[in-house]
Design an enzyme around this catalytic site. Sequence first.
Site, PDB file in Angstrom:
ATOM      1  CB  THR A 134       3.479  12.281  12.242  1.00 45.37           C
ATOM      2  OG1 THR A 134       1.969  12.109  12.615  1.00 45.37           O
ATOM      3  CG2 THR A 134       4.416  10.990  12.566  1.00 45.37           C
ATOM      4  CG  ASP A 135      -0.667  13.304  15.748  1.00 43.03           C
ATOM      5  OD1 ASP A 135      -0.402  12.388  14.435  1.00 43.03           O
ATOM      6  OD2 ASP A 135      -1.692  13.966  15.907  1.00 43.03           O
ATOM      7  CD  GLU A 136      -0.566   8.874  11.214  1.00 43.16           C
ATOM      8  OE1 GLU A 136      -0.434   7.823  11.146  1.00 43.16           O
ATOM      9  OE2 GLU A 136      -1.220   9.573  10.699  1.00 43.16           O
ATOM     10  CE1 TYR A 182       4.221   9.174   7.514  1.00 43.61           C
ATOM     11  CE2 TYR A 182       2.533   9.086   9.199  1.00 43.61           C
ATOM     12  CZ  TYR A 182       3.641   9.667   8.430  1.00 43.61           C
ATOM     13  OH  TYR A 182       3.763  11.170   8.692  1.00 43.61           O
TER      14      TYR A 182
END
Length: 376
Positions: A134-136, A182
């Site tokens: 993910t980009d997170e 997360y």
Amino acid sequence: MDFKRNILITGGAGFIGSHVVRLFVRKYPEYHIINLDKLTYAGNLANLADIEQAPNYTFVKADICDFEVICELFRKYHIDGVIHLAAESHVDRSIKDPFTFARTNVMGTLSLLQAAKVAWEGAYDGKRFYHISTDEVYGALKLTHPEGVPAPFTTKASSNDDMAYGTEFFVETTKYNPHSPYSASKASSDHFVRAFHDTFGLPTIVTNCSNNYGPYQFPEKLIPLFINNIRHNKPLPVYGKGENVRDWLYVEDHARAIDLIFHEGRIAETYNIGGFNEWKNIDLIKVIIKTVDRLLGNPEGQSEKLITYVTDRLGHDMRYAIDSRKLQSELGWEPSLQFEEGIEKTVKWYLDNQEWLDQVTSGDYQRYYERMYGDK
Ligand code: NAD
Ligand code: DAU
């Protein structure tokens, strides 16, 4: 039956996974697709009802953390490719229960990596371990242009008047700086994947994608939650001031990118996936309200009264914006849908599939599959 390839897709009963499984099962009848999923609250085999009888499809209910079971699957099915999507994926849940995220996202990924290493024994020719991230993991970008400015680069699928809300974008070399449990767990799993390439030569690829939207997304995430709440005339909980920015990509465009990268991406590379499509939450919410009201035949803007500003998410990242030019120039991928088309299709799908929404919000599908596959 002899298949050309035997591909293990993890998390295939979830939102993105189900689109990837469907694409591969239909597009590659010469491949055997083994979908491994634990069927947590987020996994639902109804997402795959249309392909479950396909001769090149097998479902296995298992936990990626169960190393012995995974090793046995590699042996039994002669797995030569892995597309790893299984994860705990909701930021709010990770704030309440970080342990589950570390277990599945970190230890589960490690278990798959080790199983692939043991099974392939260094004979890596033609093998591939593709990890979906993910980009997170890159952290948060600053909102330097709160009203938005023309984006420095766009694609035909760009929308929102091609607005960017800042000058910085996540590129493949952006330093990892995760803020939520997360994203910290996803960052950790990405590091393990790269470490297995660097240490053991495992043929890995990692991609980092922006926010996905589309059919079959669990209605705890912003877009399906808000569509469902508008339909039931329930409050729309907007975190903070609604000024956070997310970069939205239609889920089938992500699945097409995964197909392309699995087949043509370079080993040990990272590719960012995103559609240059930034939206401030509150602006996106207004588009959703307008679309749902129109499709339900309500007076325009009727449901805006449901907007309810609530306490902000802890550690809420301000802005995500992906620069996907590497993927576009190297492999020729680009998003296929304008955002307006994607949102229209998505809203229609949830309004037409109220039964699916009712089932997943009531948990009925879990009771049904527990009877079929046991509750382990
Ligand atoms: P999801 O929560 O909808 O689905 C996750 C799936 O994994 C479910 O089917 C669940 O049953 C399964 N699963 C969970 N724990 C498991 C375990 N221990 N063993 C086996 N299966 C297990 O998630 P999603 O939104 O489809 O995301 C899929 C992947 O893509 C994740 O790795 C996520 O980090 C990544 N990603 C998601 C987005 C997004 O916007 N949704 C964007 C970028 C990357
Ligand atoms: O960027 C990719 C990530 O996108 C994925 O890795 C995650 O798995 C996926 O869940 C998603 O994370 P977000 O936290 O961005 O998605 P979510 O739908 O939870 O929230 C989108 C934005 O909307 C975020 O700024 C928080 C806000 N929000 C969300 C909910 C659920 C609200 O304002 N109210 C809400 O009720």
